[in-house]
Design a protein around this motif. Structure first.
Motif, mmCIF file in Angstrom:
data_model
loop_
_atom_site.group_PDB
_atom_site.id
_atom_site.type_symbol
_atom_site.label_atom_id
_atom_site.label_comp_id
_atom_site.label_asym_id
_atom_site.label_seq_id
_atom_site.Cartn_x
_atom_site.Cartn_y
_atom_site.Cartn_z
ATOM 1 N N VAL A 112 8.419 58.002 14.450
ATOM 2 C CA VAL A 112 7.609 58.521 15.549
ATOM 3 C C VAL A 112 6.167 58.044 15.370
ATOM 4 C CG1 VAL A 112 9.043 60.545 15.994
ATOM 5 C CG2 VAL A 112 7.199 60.700 14.323
ATOM 6 N N VAL A 113 5.455 57.854 16.472
ATOM 7 C CA VAL A 113 4.108 57.289 16.376
ATOM 8 C C VAL A 113 3.078 58.314 15.898
ATOM 9 C CG1 VAL A 113 4.508 55.464 18.063
ATOM 10 C CG2 VAL A 113 3.694 57.712 18.841
ATOM 11 N N GLN A 114 3.474 59.573 15.795
ATOM 12 C CA GLN A 114 2.579 60.581 15.237
ATOM 13 C C GLN A 114 2.856 60.751 13.748
ATOM 14 O OE1 GLN A 114 4.578 61.225 17.876
ATOM 15 N NE2 GLN A 114 3.236 61.629 19.607
ATOM 16 N N GLY A 115 1.809 60.688 12.943
ATOM 17 C CA GLY A 115 1.938 61.020 11.536
ATOM 18 C C GLY A 115 2.352 59.899 10.615
ATOM 19 N N GLY A 116 2.765 58.760 11.163
ATOM 20 C CA GLY A 116 3.202 57.641 10.335
ATOM 21 C C GLY A 116 2.179 56.525 10.285
ATOM 22 N N LEU A 117 2.661 55.284 10.444
ATOM 23 C CA LEU A 117 1.799 54.113 10.312
ATOM 24 C C LEU A 117 0.651 54.123 11.308
ATOM 25 C CD1 LEU A 117 1.206 51.289 9.088
ATOM 26 C CD2 LEU A 117 2.729 50.349 10.856
#
Length: 329
Positions: A269-274
């Motif tokens: 998911v684009v929140q919280g990762g890279l």
């Protein structure tokens, strides 16, 4: 390193990590590397939560049967056992699916392992959208969860070469590690002489217009997308970030300074990762740069064909090319 070259693979549960195009493939790079290292390191022990076949630890089991233990479908117990073994001086590699390691056994990974900086290496299969078995099996938020644990190193390797090198690095590392796993027939993308280093990002391609910052299997697609876009006259650079914690913010800021637009690409998911880590690094460096995030939405993904789902949610190669190409046009 045992390799075969193939376009088609027999897919089984946990073996849907399809690659783009024809590349040399390596069979079970994790298990083979672990078996090789264990021959010289008698402290290495292997555990699995009844998922040995689907986490590629069987080569280690066959090489060192007296040091392999199937704990059964009890991930919390497996991590607790791993912590106990680590306290006796063992270096423990514990394999299961990422959803079970990050959701079900989170407290045990945090307190039993990382709190005491124990030598427990959690090897997590089915990262992100690499299985069609739906929300119960897709580890789409595991990086965000695991990077919040103090002392926990978080790694998302891109190919067979990096998996083998990373196994060596984490075996030598003092402390707890969470590493996402590509299993079965894994493509070879990086050069044979590539060496993984914990906490180090690697520029793989130079470009001046678009800069893709990628991790995990998305690095293969980033390189393929960059080559396709170059044919259209678009200059695309690629920075591979295999370690999400500790994060190489210095390399990210340096890479970002040389391009007009930034794109992050992650099987998460684009929140919280890279994407979040890149935004944090740019903020810390005082840089402002247009940033497009390629990744999964904040929702549970339905069951279905992996290739269909990856295209639907924008992380397939064709979807990446369309998204990135639109930035310049």
């Amino acid at each position: 390193m045992s390799t075969v070259t193939t376009r088609n693979r027999t897919l089984a549960m946990g073996e849907d990590e399809a690659t783009n195009g024809a590349r040399a493939m390596v069979n079970a790079p994790f298990g083979r590397a672990l078996a090789r290292i264990a021959k010289e390191n008698p402290a290495i022990v292997g555990l699995t939560a009844d998922l040995g076949k689907y986490t590629d630890i069987h080569p280690f089991r066959d090489a060192c049967p007296e040091r392999f233990f199937n704990i059964g479908m009890a991930e919390q117990n497996m991590i607790a056992v791993a912590a106990g073994l680590a306290r006796t001086g063992k270096t423990v590699f514990a394999t299961t699916y990422g959803v079970f390691a990050s959701r079900r056994a989170y407290e045990f990974a945090a307190i039993a392992c990382a709190h005491s900086n124990l030598n427990v290496k959690i090897i997590a299969g089915l990262p992100g959208l690499t299985t069609g078995y739906g929300g119960t099996h897709q580890a789409i938020e595991d990086v965000a969860l695991m990077r919040m644990i103090p002392n926990m190193v978080v790694i998302d390797p891109c190919d067979a070469v990096e998996i083998e090198s990373a196994v060596e690095a984490i075996a030598a590392h003092q402390g707890s590690v969470y590493m996402r796993l590509l299993r079965g027939q894994v493509p070879r993308v990086l050069p044979e002489n590539y060496t993984f280093e914990i906490g180090k990002a690697r520029p793989l391609r130079e470009g001046t217009q678009i800069g893709i910052i990628s991790t995990g299997l998305m690095t293969e697609r980033a390189l393929d997308a960059a080559a396709a876009l170059e044919a259209r006259g678009i200059s695309v650079g690629v920075l591979h970030v295999p370690t999400l914690k500790p994060f190489d913010g210095v390399a990210v800021a340096r890479f970002a300074a040389g391009v007009e637009y930034l794109v992050t690409a992650e099987n998460h998911v684009v929140q919280g990762g890279l994407a979040t880590l890149v935004a944090e690094a740019l903020f810390d460096a005082g840089q402002v740069k247009p940033l497009t995030r390629i990744g999964l939405p904040d929702q549970f993904i339905e069951c279905g064909s992996v290739q269909t789902l990856q295209a639907q949610y924008g992380i397939s190669l064709d979807a990446m090319i369309d998204t990135i190409g639109a930035l310049v046009s």
